[in-house]
Each structure stands twice: as C-alpha cells, then as structure tokens.
Write a protein that holds these residues in place. Structure first.
Motif, PDB file in Angstrom:
ATOM      1  N   PHE A 543       0.862  -1.181   0.000  1.00  9.74           N
ATOM      2  CA  PHE A 543       0.000   0.000   0.000  1.00  9.74           C
ATOM      3  C   PHE A 543       0.900   1.232   0.000  1.00  9.74           C
ATOM      4  N   LEU A 544       0.819   2.037  -1.055  1.00 12.01           N
ATOM      5  CA  LEU A 544       1.801   3.091  -1.256  1.00 12.01           C
ATOM      6  C   LEU A 544       1.735   4.164  -0.177  1.00 12.01           C
ATOM      7  N   ALA A 545       0.530   4.527   0.286  1.00  9.42           N
ATOM      8  CA  ALA A 545       0.422   5.548   1.330  1.00  9.42           C
ATOM      9  C   ALA A 545       1.179   5.125   2.585  1.00  9.42           C
ATOM     10  N   CYS A 546       1.099   3.834   2.934  1.00 15.63           N
ATOM     11  CA  CYS A 546       1.806   3.349   4.126  1.00 15.63           C
ATOM     12  C   CYS A 546       3.314   3.478   3.963  1.00 15.63           C
ATOM     13  N   THR A 547       3.802   3.268   2.757  1.00 10.86           N
ATOM     14  CA  THR A 547       5.237   3.389   2.518  1.00 10.86           C
ATOM     15  C   THR A 547       5.668   4.847   2.609  1.00 10.86           C
ATOM     16  N   TRP A 584       1.060  -1.508  -5.108  1.00 16.10           N
ATOM     17  CA  TRP A 584       2.097  -2.040  -5.989  1.00 16.10           C
ATOM     18  C   TRP A 584       2.257  -3.520  -5.697  1.00 16.10           C
ATOM     19  N   ASP A 585       2.177  -4.334  -6.733  1.00 14.91           N
ATOM     20  CA  ASP A 585       2.378  -5.767  -6.591  1.00 14.91           C
ATOM     21  C   ASP A 585       3.863  -6.047  -6.794  1.00 14.91           C
ATOM     22  N   PRO A 586       4.619  -6.328  -5.707  1.00 18.59           N
ATOM     23  CA  PRO A 586       6.068  -6.500  -5.840  1.00 18.59           C
ATOM     24  C   PRO A 586       6.462  -7.781  -6.562  1.00 18.59           C
TER      25      PRO A 586
END
Length: 624
Positions: A543-547, A584-586
């Motif tokens: 989850f991009l916001a968490c990053t 984002w799917d790593p």
C-alpha cells in the motif's frame, strides 16, 4: 483486454475524468460526473463494453513505438506513435467545465497531428452506456454522429468521414506531416439539442485553452522544496480528481480495479473519504492552493452536517450519504477480477477515527487562516462561532466521542469482519481530544479544556496499556491482537508518540521486518493461518500511502537519508506520465488498485515537503 494499469494516463475537466491507454484507446469515462455510469467500460471488460481507440491502422505491434507525456504542467496528453511510414501525434484533452456549476456539456477533444511522413489511421468509437450494458440509438444530426440512450446523449464531431459497423462508429483516414484531424466527443442531456459541430480551428483552440488553464492554475504553487516535478504532477492530479462545483475530491477516478489481480478486493473509489481530509488540506495549503483547501473544508462541513452520531466515513461528491453497493455481473472485471462493484457499503461502517480526522482537518484549516464565509453576526450560531463557525459542530462530536470512544469499530481499512478495538481508531480519538484542548488553550475558543484533557489522557493510557504487545514488541493492529498494521505509523505523524520513542522504534522495525515486501509496506497481514483478517480471501500488494508514512517516520527520527532513499524508490514506481495507483504488486512488478489514487498522490506531496524541511534543517542548504 485492458492494458496494464500503469499503461494508462489520466485526463479530466475537474468534474469527471478519462483513462487513455498507450494504444490510443480511452477505456474508462463516466459522464457527466466521476460517479456517473461509464459510457466506456472496456477497462473492466472487453472492447464490447465501450472504448474509443484512435491509432495507426494495420501496423504490427513490433513495428510500432510509443512515447507519451503531458504538455508541460497540464493534463493535456500527447501520445506520439512511430510507424514504418511516419510519425503521428494524438493530443487528448478535456476542456475545463464551468468553475461553479455543473455544465450541460462535457467534451473530450482528440487531435490527430501528422508529424512526419504519412500514417494510415483508424478511429473506432464504441459507446456503451450504463457501464457497458446499453447500446445507444445512433443517427446523424446537424453534422454530428449522435448516440442516445435514456438520459444520456453523446455527439461526435469530426471532418473525417465516418461509417457504422458492428454497432460502432469508424473513421479511416491518412494523416500527413503538418495536417490536423480533430475529433470532439460531447456529452449532453438527451432532452437538450446536441451541440453544433466544431470546426478544426475551434477544436484546436479548445485544446490550447485547456493547456493554458492548467498552466495558469499550477503557476499558483508556492512549493519550493525538493522533488518539484513529482510534487507538481501530484498536485495537478489532485486538482483533476476534484469536483469543482462542490469542492469535493474523489479518492480515484475508477471503480473495481483490483488490489490483487484475480482477487475480490475490488471497490468503488469514486467518492470522498473523510480519512483523507487532514492530509489533503495540508498538501493544498502547503503548496499555496488556499482556495482549493477552503472549498474542500466547506465540502467537509456540508457533508458532515447533521446528527454527529451518524457521521459516515465517505460521502458522494456533492455530500450524498446513500452509497448503496451493488454488483455488475455482465462485466468480467479487470483481468477477470470479480465482482465489479458500484457504490460502497463501507459508508455504513462505524469508524471512530473519522471524528479525529474531521477535527484535525478543521484544526489545520484554522491554523492556516482558512475561515468560513459566514461573517455577519446574525449568521453565527453558538459559542465560538465568531472565531470558527464550525466549532459548535466540533463540540458536539467531542461530546459524542466521550461516550463512544470505548466501542469497537471497523477500522481505517474498512475490514468486513467483526468490529474490534483498532489501535489506529483509538489514536485518532486521542487526536480529536488533543486538538480540542489546543483549540481552547492556543486559539482562544470556548470549551472545557480540562474535561477534554482528561478524556485525551484516558485514551492515551488505554492505547499504551492495550495496544502494546510485549510478545511482538510492537503496537499491534487491535487490542489483544498479534497482527501488525502499518496504520500505527500514524502515531508519530499525528503527535501521539515521538518517532524515536523506544516503543515506536521497535514497532517501526517490526513493520519493516514483517510487513515490507521488496522494500514497500503492506497495510497489514491479510491472512494469519486460517484466519482472514478482513473477511476476504487472497493477498494484496504493498500500500503506497503506508510506505510514504514510513519515509516520514524515518525522517522524523533523524534517518533523513533512509527516508529520502525510500521516497525515491516510491517515485520510481510512477508510470511514464508520473501517476500512481493505490498499491504495488512486488511479485508481478506492476500497479494494482484504483487509479490514479489521491491517497497515494497526497502523501507524496506532504512527505516531499517534510523530507525537504528535514534535509534543510540538517544541512542548512537550499532545496535542490
């Protein structure tokens, strides 16, 4: 079949928006509002569910190269396609609608420009109203192709010759260097007459006016920190996701783009979430867009007006409360990810954190001098209305929280399982009482600061006693849980604990160790053994916001270089035109979730600002 999410660009008119693919196809467009039924729904189905493709004709994929970009700091898109016989440029724009009222018309203008040589082109327009389910009645009228179904009508104007086939409208033509062939698609209510067909120069002028509008708007930006290009693109995207007539800002332009390919976490994000209120205000006022921030604040106050016990976590773009969720079984979903949903049942959830978000947002607005338009004494209501007309409403919210904060709730992530005492929810209740105390002590508003201070301290003690798990050596997702949750990274960001508090250091390290995947942060552990945390099956991406939150926390505790390094990695996930989805799917190395996502672009702006400030304070140097 739809393209990869990152292969789309976004254009909009600050009332609705479209996704334009690298292949020249518009696969998603809702008219006349973001939350209206789509007339192009190929994104969630097939070409038969609606799309509009303009591209070179009869060119093999290996003979075609594509480069695209926005025209400067605007939402005018240019897609340049190189073929064996020449180069063609497609310019896509949505002219800006009226600033105060919803227009009776919305337009998509597409200019086909010859750059070099000669290219055979085809336009294929397949309109399908009501999310790809309704084939319109099509006829020629006053120089236009007019398609009508129920309340909706769309008119296509172009000097190119058109023909009908397979319930679609086609145009085949050649474009040579220096030539321009315009296509203008205009929505209007079906009970009104269609617009007049535009001449070529009128379509070109519309695009130039749109480009000028966006350039003028972004020129107001006062942001002078690092990562200028990324911040400006995010601000433009945020403006593009705004609904100008009301000031609301949607979370994304799409519905049902999956959080995991093939999964069932497919939600409708074309609404306004209260959880975004504070960081949205911070991003706007921090960049000098006080008018947009003020309109968002006023939207917020109108939406939450009423019985504070009935506060929702999300509302429609005009403040609508009823968001009935239903499924569209005729759409197969993005890459088979079903169900496709419209509406959002999370509107009926109890999330105590939103009270903290609202009160904190109004606190931020007050600190930045954003005032209500209510200035006449006879219009002021209740104590404190002269200093902040929203203060009586906030006092009612605080009164409700005093009796409700010990309840379990559904949490920030809108899990569709049993209610729990979520740590993040309690922290945001603490924020509500903390900002109330500061409003009295620092801003001079009337109220019982001592009583609110006691409530604040009681909530804090409750969190520290029940959210800390000594076995995990971390704050966990909910009281008594062993599961980690990246939402607890908000603790230092809202002032609950310092970032370098030993418990916060340990929690951050646990999140980095157990919730990070390929260097990016997942929200929580979606499944622990046989227990599905959110009531749904399958994993999800980072989850991009968490990053972004993690990057801020690292900077707050003095690890500015690590925070900046993580921030740069996040910027590297943006697509070729600077846009981000929700996740984002790593493993697949691709974007997932709704797109473009405000909850990714807003923290990009605030994190860039905080990291820039931290760098400056540490080195004493000017921003790069």
């Amino acid at each position: 079949m739809a393209l990869l999410i990152e292969d789309y660009a976004f254009i909009g008119d600050t009332q609705t928006g479209a996704l334009v693919g690298r292949d020249g196809s518009i696969d998603w467009l809702c008219l006349p509002r973001f939350d209206s039924p789509a007339c192009f729904a190929g994104l969630l189905g097939t070409d038969d569910n609606g799309h509009w493709r303009i591209a070179p004709r009869d060119v093999a994929p290996h003979d075609l190269s594509v480069h695209r970009s926005y025209r400067g700091d605007t939402l005018v898109l240019e897609t340049e396609m190189t073929t064996p016989t020449g180069v063609v440029r497609i310019v896509d724009a949505m002219p800006i609608a009226d600033e105060t009222d919803a227009d009776d018309q919305h337009e998509v203008v597409r200019l086909v420009e010859g750059v070099r040589g000669r290219v055979a082109m085809r336009s294929e327009l397949r309109l399908r109203f009501d999310y790809g389910s309704v084939v319109p009645w099509v006829r020629r009228l006053d120089g236009c192709i007019v398609a009508v179904a129920g309340p909706d009508a769309v008119a296509l104007a172009t000097p190119a010759e058109t023909y009908g086939r397979d319930m679609a409208t086609y145009s085949d033509f050649d474009i040579r260097a220096g030539e321009v062939v315009p296509f203008t698609l205009t929505w209007h209510p079906s009970h009104l007459p269609p617009p007049r067909a535009l001449r070529t120069e009128q379509s070109i002028n519309l695009v130039e006016h749109t480009e000028s509008w966006w350039s003028t708007w972004i020129a107001q930006s006062t942001y002078d920190g690092d990562w200028q290009d990324a911040v400006r693109r995010s601000l433009l995207t945020l403006k593009g996701l705004s609904y100008t007539p009301t000031g609301g800002i949607v979370a994304a332009a799409t519905t049902s783009l999956p959080e995991a390919i093939g999964g069932e976490r497919n939600w409708d994000y074309r609404y306004c979430w209260l959880r975004d209120a504070t960081i949205t205000l911070l991003s706007l006022v921090g960049a000098g867009f006080d008018q947009e921030a003020a309109r968002w604040r006023e939207w917020l106050l109108r939406a939450v007006a009423g019985d504070v016990r009935e506060l929702q976590i999300l509302y429609g773009i005009a403040g609508e409360r009823r968001q009935t969720e239903y499924e569209l079984p005729w759409l197969p979903g993005y890459e088979g990810s079903k169900p496709v949903r419209v509406g959002n049942a999370a509107a009926d959830q109890l999330q105590l954190d939103v009270y903290g978000e609202v009160i904190d947002a109004l606190h931020v607005a007050r600190r930045h001098g954003l005032r209500s338009d209510v200035t006449r004494p006879e219009d002021r209501i209740g104590d404190g209305a002269g200093l902040d007309p929203s203060w009586p409403l906030q006092q009612q919210m605080l009164g409700y929280l005093e009796g409700a904060w010990q309840q379990p709730d559904d949490g920030i992530w809108e899990v569709r399982g049993p209610r729990r005492h979520f740590t993040h929810s309690k922290v945001m209740v603490w924020v509500a009482f903390d900002r109330a105390v500061r409003a009295v002590q620092e801003d001079g508003l009337p109220g019982d600061a001592e009583r609110w201070a006691r409530a604040r301290d009681a909530v804090r003690a409750d969190v520290l006693a029940n959210a800390w798990n000594p076995t995990r050596n971390a704050f966990t997702q909910s009281y008594g849980s062993h599961d980690l949750d990246a939402a607890v990274l908000q603790m230092p960001l809202v002032g609950f604990l310092p970032a370098d508090d030993p418990r916060m250091l340990a929690t951050t390290e646990a999140i980095e160790r157990e919730l990070m995947d390929d260097g990016f942060v997942r929200r929580y552990e979606t499944a622990t053994g046989e227990h599905e945390v959110d009531g749904l099956h399958g994993e999800e991406g980072a989850f991009l916001a968490c990053t972004f939150w993690l990057a801020e926390v690292l900077a707050m505790r003095g690890d500015t270089d690590r925070g900046a390094e993580l921030f740069d990695r996040l910027l590297g996930l943006r697509n070729d035109v600077g846009l981000l989805a929700e996740e984002w799917d790593p493993h697949r190395q691709r974007m997932t979730g709704n797109f473009p996502q405000a909850f990714s672009h807003v923290p990009l702006v605030t994190t860039a600002s905080h990291l820039s400030t931290a760098r400056h304070l540490r080195t004493g140097t000017l921003s790069r």
